[in-house]
Write a protein that holds these residues in place. Structure first.
Motif, PDB file in Angstrom:
ATOM      1  N   PHE A  34       4.969   3.628  -1.379  1.00 64.53           N
ATOM      2  CA  PHE A  34       3.745   3.396  -1.608  1.00 64.53           C
ATOM      3  C   PHE A  34       3.053   2.666  -0.390  1.00 64.53           C
ATOM      4  CE2 PHE A  34       6.139   2.567  -5.558  1.00 64.53           C
ATOM      5  CZ  PHE A  34       5.006   2.403  -6.521  1.00 64.53           C
ATOM      6  N   MET A  35       1.778   2.696  -0.313  1.00 63.61           N
ATOM      7  CA  MET A  35       1.343   2.316   1.047  1.00 63.61           C
ATOM      8  C   MET A  35      -0.213   1.502   0.728  1.00 63.61           C
ATOM      9  SD  MET A  35       0.051   4.669   4.411  1.00 63.61           S
ATOM     10  CE  MET A  35       1.784   4.705   4.771  1.00 63.61           C
ATOM     11  N   VAL A  36      -0.331   0.467   1.370  1.00 67.43           N
ATOM     12  CA  VAL A  36      -1.695  -0.231   1.276  1.00 67.43           C
ATOM     13  C   VAL A  36      -2.496   0.066   2.448  1.00 67.43           C
ATOM     14  CG1 VAL A  36      -2.672  -2.378   0.415  1.00 67.43           C
ATOM     15  CG2 VAL A  36      -0.709  -1.775  -0.507  1.00 67.43           C
ATOM     16  N   GLY A  37      -3.435   0.955   2.517  1.00 69.62           N
ATOM     17  CA  GLY A  37      -4.238   1.309   3.874  1.00 69.62           C
ATOM     18  C   GLY A  37      -3.504   0.749   5.056  1.00 69.62           C
ATOM     19  N   ILE A  38      -4.192   0.091   5.915  1.00 68.53           N
ATOM     20  CA  ILE A  38      -3.803  -0.161   7.487  1.00 68.53           C
ATOM     21  C   ILE A  38      -2.419  -1.275   7.217  1.00 68.53           C
ATOM     22  CG2 ILE A  38      -5.616   0.529   8.338  1.00 68.53           C
ATOM     23  CD1 ILE A  38      -6.387  -2.551   8.708  1.00 68.53           C
ATOM     24  N   LEU A  39      -2.204  -1.966   6.050  1.00 69.63           N
ATOM     25  CA  LEU A  39      -1.052  -2.732   5.948  1.00 69.63           C
ATOM     26  C   LEU A  39       0.233  -2.232   5.933  1.00 69.63           C
ATOM     27  CD1 LEU A  39      -2.724  -5.171   3.678  1.00 69.63           C
ATOM     28  CD2 LEU A  39      -3.086  -5.345   5.869  1.00 69.63           C
ATOM     29  N   GLY A  40       0.035  -0.935   5.508  1.00 69.25           N
ATOM     30  CA  GLY A  40       1.278  -0.252   5.335  1.00 69.25           C
ATOM     31  C   GLY A  40       2.050  -0.205   4.187  1.00 69.25           C
ATOM     32  N   SER A  41       3.723   0.035   4.295  1.00 70.25           N
ATOM     33  CA  SER A  41       4.301   0.137   3.026  1.00 70.25           C
ATOM     34  C   SER A  41       4.681  -1.052   2.973  1.00 70.25           C
ATOM     35  CB  SER A  41       5.364   1.279   3.249  1.00 70.25           C
ATOM     36  OG  SER A  41       4.865   2.285   3.203  1.00 70.25           O
ATOM     37  N   PRO A  42       5.165  -1.591   1.648  1.00 66.58           N
ATOM     38  CA  PRO A  42       6.005  -2.757   1.425  1.00 66.58           C
ATOM     39  C   PRO A  42       7.228  -3.037   1.983  1.00 66.58           C
ATOM     40  CG  PRO A  42       5.800  -1.438  -0.642  1.00 66.58           C
ATOM     41  CD  PRO A  42       4.945  -0.783   0.309  1.00 66.58           C
ATOM     42  N   ILE A  43       7.573  -4.308   2.197  1.00 65.82           N
ATOM     43  CA  ILE A  43       8.951  -4.453   2.861  1.00 65.82           C
ATOM     44  C   ILE A  43       9.879  -4.691   1.670  1.00 65.82           C
ATOM     45  CG2 ILE A  43       7.989  -5.534   5.049  1.00 65.82           C
ATOM     46  CD1 ILE A  43       8.594  -8.045   3.931  1.00 65.82           C
ATOM     47  N   GLU A  44       9.568  -4.652   0.252  1.00 70.73           N
ATOM     48  CA  GLU A  44      10.366  -5.162  -0.648  1.00 70.73           C
ATOM     49  C   GLU A  44       9.758  -4.512  -1.868  1.00 70.73           C
ATOM     50  OE1 GLU A  44      13.205  -8.803  -2.347  1.00 70.73           O
ATOM     51  OE2 GLU A  44      11.130  -9.299  -2.156  1.00 70.73           O
ATOM     52  N   LEU A  45      10.481  -3.861  -2.772  1.00 71.81           N
ATOM     53  CA  LEU A  45       9.883  -3.248  -4.082  1.00 71.81           C
ATOM     54  C   LEU A  45      11.068  -3.644  -5.017  1.00 71.81           C
ATOM     55  CD1 LEU A  45       7.964  -1.291  -5.247  1.00 71.81           C
ATOM     56  CD2 LEU A  45       9.385   0.407  -4.976  1.00 71.81           C
ATOM     57  N   LEU A  46      10.747  -4.345  -6.137  1.00 68.80           N
ATOM     58  CA  LEU A  46      11.723  -4.656  -7.320  1.00 68.80           C
ATOM     59  C   LEU A  46      11.084  -4.315  -8.328  1.00 68.80           C
ATOM     60  CD1 LEU A  46      12.590  -8.462  -6.167  1.00 68.80           C
ATOM     61  CD2 LEU A  46      14.248  -6.342  -5.715  1.00 68.80           C
ATOM     62  N   GLN A  47      12.198  -3.728  -9.546  1.00 68.71           N
ATOM     63  CA  GLN A  47      11.732  -3.385 -10.789  1.00 68.71           C
ATOM     64  C   GLN A  47      11.806  -4.791 -11.553  1.00 68.71           C
ATOM     65  OE1 GLN A  47      13.448  -0.108 -12.616  1.00 68.71           O
ATOM     66  NE2 GLN A  47      12.142   0.031 -14.391  1.00 68.71           N
ATOM     67  N   THR A  48      10.759  -5.178 -12.309  1.00 69.42           N
ATOM     68  CA  THR A  48      10.855  -6.515 -12.786  1.00 69.42           C
ATOM     69  C   THR A  48      10.761  -6.359 -14.385  1.00 69.42           C
ATOM     70  OG1 THR A  48       8.479  -6.880 -12.861  1.00 69.42           O
ATOM     71  CG2 THR A  48       9.815  -7.809 -11.244  1.00 69.42           C
ATOM     72  N   ALA A  49      10.135  -5.142 -15.005  1.00 70.41           N
ATOM     73  CA  ALA A  49       9.949  -4.718 -16.367  1.00 70.41           C
ATOM     74  C   ALA A  49      10.079  -3.208 -16.568  1.00 70.41           C
ATOM     75  CB  ALA A  49       8.825  -5.149 -16.777  1.00 70.41           C
ATOM     76  N   PHE A  50      10.243  -2.951 -17.764  1.00 68.84           N
ATOM     77  CA  PHE A  50      10.352  -1.406 -18.120  1.00 68.84           C
ATOM     78  C   PHE A  50       9.700  -0.593 -17.189  1.00 68.84           C
ATOM     79  CE2 PHE A  50       9.618   2.187 -20.960  1.00 68.84           C
ATOM     80  CZ  PHE A  50      10.642   2.787 -20.843  1.00 68.84           C
TER      81      PHE A  50
END
Length: 336
Positions: free
Chosen positions: A66-82
């Protein structure tokens, strides 16, 4: 479309062994998934976190997909539901800025791969002050319908420069108070409130909330109040059918529209019947919108002695609450 089938049996305890299945034949072509996964929805949780829901189950994801423009990729990714994940960015979003979330190499369980994007706008939310949000249009008597659905509605307008979440807010008349759900009103936006049973009859392009409970609007007159989650009244309108300024339009099918949203508390002089050929303008700029400044000071139109110490005073327009009202009101001759 499914990868399996089955039977659902409903029974009492005494009949739990009374089912018999025999000679079952399933025919047809087996389902083959050829559609890649998509981003179904995106919700901004705060100034660093996003919630993303995919259209179907996907294989294991990593933050660098995942990438959000110039903000880059997230530092954390968690699955919270299905099919739902929450991601945290290292940098804060900026108010009023449009961003694009890109998802790269996302695979579903069948191996279909997609790279998709989703645009969103970040708005900082804040507490509303008096008249930040206003009731700007009222369809109290929709029958006989002109071109709009034969249904009541209220229009709310955010005239402030901040986004406001309506969770816990209420809309009320004299007999019923209705709680509003989680909905973010961005600056300058309009929102239509209507009964849930009639929501599907409104235009798809409208910002709309269908309410299970609805404060039925009287045709001739009604006091409608909009209050925030603390119960503080942000705006109210005590409309009357004389505000239509038309004996024909007050018979039904036409909405009442506020003329100048910069003067939301002046009452009758700032309201009139819609001049739209449809009978109203739900969710867009009012057809009668124009400059209509209030240069008239409030005037006392009646007084009534409630008892030997209380006096009821009625003005021709709404007054701003003030802490020094006693210093502004005098009685002649003075009361001893």
């Amino acid at each position: 479309r499914a990868n399996y089938f089955g039977f659902l049996c409903q029974f009492t305890t005494s009949r739990s062994k009374a089912f018999l299945f025999d000679n079952i034949l399933i025919e047809g072509k087996s389902f083959v998934d050829t559609e890649p996964p998509q981003i179904l929805s995106l919700k901004v949780l705060d100034n660093r976190r996003l919630q993303v829901t995919m259209s179907e189950p996907v294989q294991e994801l990593s933050a660098n997909q995942f990438m959000v423009g110039i903000l880059g990729s997230p530092i954390e990714l968690l699955q919270t539901a299905f099919n739902t994940w929450e991601m945290t960015l290292s940098v804060q979003f900026q108010n009023g800025t449009t961003y694009t979330l890109k998802a790269i190499g996302i695979k579903d369980l069948a191996g279909n791969t997609s790279s998709v994007s989703y645009d969103f706008v970040f708005w900082e939310t804040g507490s509303a002050q008096e008249h930040d949000l206003i009731i700007s249009e009222i369809m109290a008597d929709p029958s006989p319908a002109i071109q709009l659905p034969d249904k009541e509605y209220l229009e709310i307008h955010n005239r402030s420069a901040k986004a406001v979440n309506l969770l816990g807010w209420t809309i009320a008349d004299a007999s019923k108070q209705v709680a509003l759900p989680d909905f973010l009103m961005v600056p300058g936006s309009y929102l239509i409130l209507c009964p849930q049973a009639t929501a599907d009859q409104q235009a798809d392009s409208l910002n709309l909330l269908g309410l299970v409970s609805w404060p039925t609007l009287n045709n001739s007159e009604e006091l409608i109040t909009l209050a925030d989650s603390s119960g503080r009244i942000i705006h109210f309108v005590n409309y009357q059918d004389t505000w239509y300024r038309s004996n024909l339009k007050k018979l039904g099918g036409w909405s009442l529209e506020m003329i100048d949203v910069n003067y939301p508390c002046t009452g009758a002089p700032n309201w009139t019947a819609s001049i739209a050929t449809t009978g109203g303008t739900p969710g867009i700029l009012n057809s009668v919108a124009t400059d209509n400044p209030d240069h008239s000071p409030p005037v006392i139109i009646s007084t009534f002695a409630l008892n030997n110490r209380k006096l009821q005073i009625t003005f021709d327009q709404a007054l701003r609450p003030t802490s020094n009202a006693q210093e502004k009101i005098t009685i002649e001759p003075p009361i001893q």
